[in-house]
Design a protein around this motif. Structure first.
Motif, PDB file in Angstrom:
ATOM      1  N   ILE A  46       9.181  18.352 -34.973  1.00 53.48           N
ATOM      2  CA  ILE A  46      10.448  19.027 -35.267  1.00 53.48           C
ATOM      3  C   ILE A  46      11.122  18.306 -36.423  1.00 53.48           C
ATOM      4  CG2 ILE A  46      12.747  19.578 -34.382  1.00 53.48           C
ATOM      5  CD1 ILE A  46      11.406  19.643 -31.554  1.00 53.48           C
ATOM      6  N   ASP A  47      11.437  19.051 -37.462  1.00 55.31           N
ATOM      7  CA  ASP A  47      12.166  18.510 -38.593  1.00 55.31           C
ATOM      8  C   ASP A  47      13.460  19.308 -38.721  1.00 55.31           C
ATOM      9  OD1 ASP A  47      12.954  17.158 -40.856  1.00 55.31           O
ATOM     10  OD2 ASP A  47      11.651  18.296 -42.207  1.00 55.31           O
ATOM     11  N   ALA A  48      14.470  18.876 -37.982  1.00 55.56           N
ATOM     12  CA  ALA A  48      15.744  19.601 -37.951  1.00 55.56           C
ATOM     13  C   ALA A  48      16.850  18.587 -37.660  1.00 55.56           C
ATOM     14  CB  ALA A  48      15.710  20.670 -36.860  1.00 55.56           C
ATOM     15  N   PRO A  49      18.087  18.942 -38.001  1.00 55.59           N
ATOM     16  CA  PRO A  49      19.184  18.021 -37.696  1.00 55.59           C
ATOM     17  C   PRO A  49      19.376  17.904 -36.173  1.00 55.59           C
ATOM     18  CG  PRO A  49      20.043  20.090 -38.582  1.00 55.59           C
ATOM     19  CD  PRO A  49      18.553  20.151 -38.675  1.00 55.59           C
ATOM     20  N   CYS A  50      19.838  16.749 -35.761  1.00 51.33           N
ATOM     21  CA  CYS A  50      20.085  16.559 -34.333  1.00 51.33           C
ATOM     22  C   CYS A  50      21.420  15.844 -34.145  1.00 51.33           C
ATOM     23  CB  CYS A  50      18.959  15.790 -33.671  1.00 51.33           C
ATOM     24  SG  CYS A  50      18.827  14.072 -34.173  1.00 51.33           S
ATOM     25  N   ARG A  51      21.897  15.890 -32.898  1.00 45.71           N
ATOM     26  CA  ARG A  51      23.104  15.145 -32.561  1.00 45.71           C
ATOM     27  C   ARG A  51      22.991  14.682 -31.119  1.00 45.71           C
ATOM     28  NH1 ARG A  51      26.225  20.470 -32.045  1.00 45.71           N
ATOM     29  NH2 ARG A  51      26.666  20.444 -29.817  1.00 45.71           N
ATOM     30  N   PHE A  52      23.863  13.747 -30.780  1.00 51.17           N
ATOM     31  CA  PHE A  52      23.855  13.154 -29.448  1.00 51.17           C
ATOM     32  C   PHE A  52      25.197  13.429 -28.780  1.00 51.17           C
ATOM     33  CE2 PHE A  52      20.919  10.895 -32.120  1.00 51.17           C
ATOM     34  CZ  PHE A  52      19.789  10.813 -31.318  1.00 51.17           C
ATOM     35  N   ASP A  53      25.151  14.200 -27.704  1.00 49.24           N
ATOM     36  CA  ASP A  53      26.356  14.554 -26.958  1.00 49.24           C
ATOM     37  C   ASP A  53      26.352  13.850 -25.613  1.00 49.24           C
ATOM     38  OD1 ASP A  53      26.667  16.310 -29.069  1.00 49.24           O
ATOM     39  OD2 ASP A  53      26.728  18.123 -27.843  1.00 49.24           O
ATOM     40  N   VAL A  54      27.527  13.739 -25.031  1.00 46.64           N
ATOM     41  CA  VAL A  54      27.669  13.207 -23.676  1.00 46.64           C
ATOM     42  C   VAL A  54      28.438  14.230 -22.853  1.00 46.64           C
ATOM     43  CG1 VAL A  54      28.708  11.399 -22.230  1.00 46.64           C
ATOM     44  CG2 VAL A  54      27.633  10.788 -24.417  1.00 46.64           C
ATOM     45  N   ILE A  55      27.915  14.516 -21.686  1.00 45.90           N
ATOM     46  CA  ILE A  55      28.650  15.296 -20.691  1.00 45.90           C
ATOM     47  C   ILE A  55      29.029  14.314 -19.599  1.00 45.90           C
ATOM     48  CG2 ILE A  55      28.473  17.017 -18.855  1.00 45.90           C
ATOM     49  CD1 ILE A  55      28.681  18.458 -21.407  1.00 45.90           C
ATOM     50  N   ALA A  56      30.326  14.139 -19.409  1.00 48.51           N
ATOM     51  CA  ALA A  56      30.843  13.235 -18.382  1.00 48.51           C
ATOM     52  C   ALA A  56      31.468  14.085 -17.288  1.00 48.51           C
ATOM     53  CB  ALA A  56      31.873  12.290 -18.986  1.00 48.51           C
ATOM     54  N   ILE A  57      30.973  13.909 -16.076  1.00 49.63           N
ATOM     55  CA  ILE A  57      31.476  14.681 -14.936  1.00 49.63           C
ATOM     56  C   ILE A  57      32.098  13.708 -13.947  1.00 49.63           C
ATOM     57  CG2 ILE A  57      30.913  16.300 -13.087  1.00 49.63           C
ATOM     58  CD1 ILE A  57      28.388  17.055 -14.767  1.00 49.63           C
ATOM     59  N   ASP A  58      33.401  13.835 -13.758  1.00 49.98           N
ATOM     60  CA  ASP A  58      34.129  13.070 -12.748  1.00 49.98           C
ATOM     61  C   ASP A  58      34.561  14.065 -11.687  1.00 49.98           C
ATOM     62  OD1 ASP A  58      34.374  10.242 -13.679  1.00 49.98           O
ATOM     63  OD2 ASP A  58      35.210  11.240 -15.438  1.00 49.98           O
ATOM     64  N   ASN A  59      33.942  13.973 -10.505  1.00 48.64           N
ATOM     65  CA  ASN A  59      34.135  14.978  -9.450  1.00 48.64           C
ATOM     66  C   ASN A  59      33.758  16.329 -10.020  1.00 48.64           C
ATOM     67  OD1 ASN A  59      35.016  13.187  -7.393  1.00 48.64           O
ATOM     68  ND2 ASN A  59      36.998  13.082  -8.398  1.00 48.64           N
ATOM     69  N   ASP A  60      34.692  17.234 -10.215  1.00 47.81           N
ATOM     70  CA  ASP A  60      34.366  18.549 -10.772  1.00 47.81           C
ATOM     71  C   ASP A  60      34.909  18.742 -12.181  1.00 47.81           C
ATOM     72  OD1 ASP A  60      32.832  19.544  -8.677  1.00 47.81           O
ATOM     73  OD2 ASP A  60      34.612  20.139  -7.552  1.00 47.81           O
ATOM     74  N   GLU A  61      35.493  17.703 -12.762  1.00 42.50           N
ATOM     75  CA  GLU A  61      36.029  17.787 -14.120  1.00 42.50           C
ATOM     76  C   GLU A  61      34.936  17.430 -15.123  1.00 42.50           C
ATOM     77  OE1 GLU A  61      39.211  15.478 -16.919  1.00 42.50           O
ATOM     78  OE2 GLU A  61      39.685  15.654 -14.788  1.00 42.50           O
ATOM     79  N   ILE A  62      34.710  18.336 -16.084  1.00 49.33           N
ATOM     80  CA  ILE A  62      33.659  18.129 -17.079  1.00 49.33           C
ATOM     81  C   ILE A  62      34.284  17.863 -18.444  1.00 49.33           C
ATOM     82  CG2 ILE A  62      31.733  19.205 -18.313  1.00 49.33           C
ATOM     83  CD1 ILE A  62      31.148  20.823 -15.795  1.00 49.33           C
ATOM     84  N   GLN A  63      33.838  16.776 -19.073  1.00 51.15           N
ATOM     85  CA  GLN A  63      34.237  16.463 -20.452  1.00 51.15           C
ATOM     86  C   GLN A  63      32.983  16.530 -21.310  1.00 51.15           C
ATOM     87  OE1 GLN A  63      36.180  12.558 -19.463  1.00 51.15           O
ATOM     88  NE2 GLN A  63      37.555  13.286 -21.077  1.00 51.15           N
ATOM     89  N   TRP A  64      33.075  17.233 -22.430  1.00 46.49           N
ATOM     90  CA  TRP A  64      31.947  17.365 -23.351  1.00 46.49           C
ATOM     91  C   TRP A  64      32.316  16.659 -24.650  1.00 46.49           C
ATOM     92  CZ3 TRP A  64      30.313  22.711 -25.759  1.00 46.49           C
ATOM     93  CH2 TRP A  64      29.168  22.537 -26.548  1.00 46.49           C
ATOM     94  N   LEU A  65      31.620  15.604 -24.945  1.00 49.33           N
ATOM     95  CA  LEU A  65      31.840  14.863 -26.182  1.00 49.33           C
ATOM     96  C   LEU A  65      30.715  15.184 -27.158  1.00 49.33           C
ATOM     97  CD1 LEU A  65      32.613  11.779 -24.145  1.00 49.33           C
ATOM     98  CD2 LEU A  65      34.198  12.576 -25.882  1.00 49.33           C
ATOM     99  N   LYS A  66      31.012  16.028 -28.136  1.00 57.07           N
ATOM    100  CA  LYS A  66      30.028  16.384 -29.150  1.00 57.07           C
ATOM    101  C   LYS A  66      29.885  15.228 -30.138  1.00 57.07           C
ATOM    102  CE  LYS A  66      30.711  21.371 -29.234  1.00 57.07           C
ATOM    103  NZ  LYS A  66      31.057  22.523 -30.093  1.00 57.07           N
ATOM    104  N   ALA A  67      28.668  14.995 -30.565  1.00 57.76           N
ATOM    105  CA  ALA A  67      28.393  13.922 -31.533  1.00 57.76           C
ATOM    106  C   ALA A  67      29.045  12.626 -31.082  1.00 57.76           C
ATOM    107  CB  ALA A  67      28.852  14.332 -32.925  1.00 57.76           C
ATOM    108  N   ALA A  68      28.805  12.269 -29.834  1.00 54.94           N
ATOM    109  CA  ALA A  68      29.442  11.104 -29.221  1.00 54.94           C
ATOM    110  C   ALA A  68      28.960   9.786 -29.822  1.00 54.94           C
ATOM    111  CB  ALA A  68      29.194  11.104 -27.710  1.00 54.94           C
ATOM    112  N   PHE A  69      27.714   9.770 -30.303  1.00 58.78           N
ATOM    113  CA  PHE A  69      27.190   8.540 -30.921  1.00 58.78           C
ATOM    114  C   PHE A  69      26.086   8.879 -31.884  1.00 58.78           C
ATOM    115  CE2 PHE A  69      24.981   9.088 -26.876  1.00 58.78           C
ATOM    116  CZ  PHE A  69      23.664   8.861 -27.175  1.00 58.78           C
TER     117      PHE A  69
END
Length: 108
Positions: free
Chosen positions: A85-108
């Motif tokens: 695969i020769d394509a751009p990529c990114r690293f995201d984090v999905i953080a789930i605390d109980n039922d609350e979801i946080q999506w951090l795009k391009a986290a690192f």
């Protein structure tokens, strides 16, 4: 189904609801693991999923270490090479605390 699998299933469903396309999960190499691999338009997205049932120790968002980020990058690089695969990529984090979801795009 264990807690980690439940968290990954929630994260995958959440991301699919936001337009990402599922490609793979739990890709393991001796030097690292990729929880979820998704596509977001032209981007290959490597998603680290963190689940916590309580925030006593800083919650899910604080659970991604610098060492872990390096292992995820190495595993993602290996995956891209292996799949040719020769394509751009990114690293995201999905953080789930109980039922609350946080999506951090391009986290690192």
């Amino acid at each position: 189904m264990n807690i980690g699998s439940q968290g990954e299933k929630k994260a995958r469903t959440y991301l699919e609801q936001h337009g990402l396309i599922f490609k793979a999960s739990n890709v393991r190499y001796r030097f690292g693991e990729l929880d979820l691999i998704m596509r977001d338009d032209q981007y290959w997205v490597f998603v680290e999923v963190k689940f916590r049932s309580n925030a006593r120790f800083g919650g899910a968002i604080s659970a991604v270490s610098t060492k872990q980020m390096a292992r995820i990058r190495l595993a993602a690089d290996h995956y891209l090479q292996q799949q040719k695969i020769d394509a751009p990529c990114r690293f995201d984090v999905i953080a789930i605390d109980n039922d609350e979801i946080q999506w951090l795009k391009a986290a690192f």
